[in-house]
Write an enzyme that holds these catalytic residues in place. Structure first.
Site, PDB file in Angstrom:
ATOM      1  N   LYS A 157       0.845  -1.198   0.000  1.00 10.35           N
ATOM      2  CA  LYS A 157       0.000   0.000   0.000  1.00 10.35           C
ATOM      3  C   LYS A 157       0.884   1.253   0.000  1.00 10.35           C
ATOM      4  CE  LYS A 157      -4.162   1.377   2.347  1.00 10.35           C
ATOM      5  NZ  LYS A 157      -4.915   1.911   1.242  1.00 10.35           N
TER       6      LYS A 157
HETATM    7  N1  PMP Z   1      -7.907  -1.197  -3.060  1.00 14.47           N
HETATM    8  C1  PMP Z   1      -7.258  -0.038  -2.886  1.00 14.47           C
HETATM    9  C2  PMP Z   1      -6.434   0.479  -4.019  1.00 14.47           C
HETATM   10  C3  PMP Z   1      -7.355   0.669  -1.683  1.00 14.47           C
HETATM   11  O1  PMP Z   1      -6.708   1.825  -1.512  1.00 14.47           O
HETATM   12  C4  PMP Z   1      -8.169   0.163  -0.643  1.00 14.47           C
HETATM   13  C5  PMP Z   1      -8.318   0.926   0.646  1.00 14.47           C
HETATM   14  N2  PMP Z   1      -7.274   0.621   1.529  1.00 14.47           N
HETATM   15  C6  PMP Z   1      -8.829  -1.044  -0.848  1.00 14.47           C
HETATM   16  C7  PMP Z   1      -8.678  -1.706  -2.070  1.00 14.47           C
HETATM   17  C8  PMP Z   1      -9.660  -1.652   0.237  1.00 14.47           C
HETATM   18  O2  PMP Z   1      -8.825  -2.168   1.249  1.00 14.47           O
HETATM   19  P1  PMP Z   1      -9.328  -2.294   2.748  1.00 14.47           P
HETATM   20  O3  PMP Z   1     -10.607  -3.009   2.723  1.00 14.47           O
HETATM   21  O4  PMP Z   1      -8.240  -3.092   3.396  1.00 14.47           O
HETATM   22  O5  PMP Z   1      -9.459  -0.915   3.272  1.00 14.47           O
END
Ligand code: PMP
Length: 313
Positions: A157
């Site tokens: 991330k």
């Molecule tokens: N894809 C992307 C590109 C994101 O930024 C996020 C948000 N973190 C998600 C998916 C969803 O991830 P999560 O459910 O862990 O927040």
């Protein structure tokens, strides 16, 4: 939040307006920076609890190590720092928690060397949940291809990954939609700029597998588990772009998006152009989970107290 509210910075609590870095460390030195977005929800019992905190912080520690950086802080230290930060900010209502990290110090070389330690910052601010409201959104398939796993790992991330997402978001907005949907180089559906994607076909919830190049979303995992426990059939596989046309329902899932019904794609209504029954069911299950609504007498509602880490003991 007041400008002097405390943030956690690498082991100490400092006023937000004094948590500064030198301008030299912004720029190429922050290329490897990464972050998380976490929600704390006020529960059915009135207490604030952070949803799947360990999973988010574990993912940030993975982002750090996969970027060849080093965290001086352990998972348990970061968990405790987050909870104490919520208490010092006297948080009792729904709270967005933003941990992020970047190479510590000032780096003048173009590539921050492997093995560099990170600074970790955690900030909090209020947010308003859209669960239980009639919020919907429109999406547009982006002309920008999602970066492939051979370009940069989507499971990391990193802020850098979000440049692709930002280009798609700007394009979607210019076309009158709210959010993009990206396809990968094979033409398979991936995700949006800040949320995972799912479609419903013949009553089955289908979401792209990780091999399509998507973030291993914590909400995605939560929703898949809640569906399995509640008898909603699921499939995790590659999804062709044309399946967007065949889908009865389209939804985004993520910490910030929560469970967001997509009622229009590229100007065409999805299904009836309203919130579909499977999406409504999943939004209800997710809402119950984040607020810790207790198991029903017949055990029909999945109950996961282990997902909610209480702030106030
Ligand atoms: N894809 C992307 C590109 C994101 O930024 C996020 C948000 N973190 C998600 C998916 C969803 O991830 P999560 O459910 O862990 O927040």
């Amino acid at each position: 939040m007041p400008p002097d509210h405390p943030v956690w910075r690498s082991g100490t609590f400092v006023p937000w307006d004094r948590a500064t870095v030198h301008a030299s460390s912004v720029g190429h030195a922050s290329v490897s920076a990464s972050f998380e977005g976490v929600h704390a929800y006020r529960g059915a019992d009135g207490g604030l609890a952070v949803f799947r905190l360990h999973d988010h912080l574990r993912r940030m520690l993975n982002s750090i190590s996969w970027a060849d950086l080093v965290s001086p802080w352990s998972l348990e230290e970061l968990v405790e720092a987050t909870l104490e930060l919520c208490r010092r900010n006297d948080r009792h209502e729904d709270t967005y928690i933003r941990p992020w990290c970047f190479a510590a110090g000032v780096h003048r070389e173009q590539m921050v060397p492997a093995g560099t330690e990170v600074e970790i910052i955690i900030d909090v601010w209020p947010f308003r949940s859209k669960l239980g409201t009639d919020t919907t959104a429109k999406a547009a398939v982006s002309s920008w291809t999602r970066f492939g796993a051979n370009a940069m790992p989507p499971q990391l991330k990193a802020f850098s990954n979000y440049h692709n997402g930002r280009l798609g978001t700007n394009e979607a907005r210019a076309r009158g939609a709210d959010w993009p949907i990206f396809v990968n180089q094979e033409g398979h559906l991936t995700e949006s700029s800040g949320a995972n994607l799912a479609i419903v076909r013949d009553g089955v919830l289908v979401t792209p597998w990780l091999a399509s190049g998507v973030l291993d979303g914590i909400t995605r995992a939560t929703v898949l588990q809640l569906c399995r426990e509640s008898g909603v059939p699921t499939e995790v596989r590659a999804i062709g772009r044309a399946e967007l046309l065949q889908a009865e329902e389209v939804l985004f899932i993520g910490t910030a998006a929560e469970v967001l019904p997509i009622v229009e794609v590229d100007g065409r209504p999805v299904g009836q152009g309203t919130v579909g029954p499977v999406t409504a069911r999943i939004a209800g299950l997710y809402h119950d989970a984040v607020r810790g609504k207790a198991r029903t007498a017949d055990g029909a509602r999945p109950f996961h107290p282990e997902w909610r880490i209480p702030v106030w003991g």
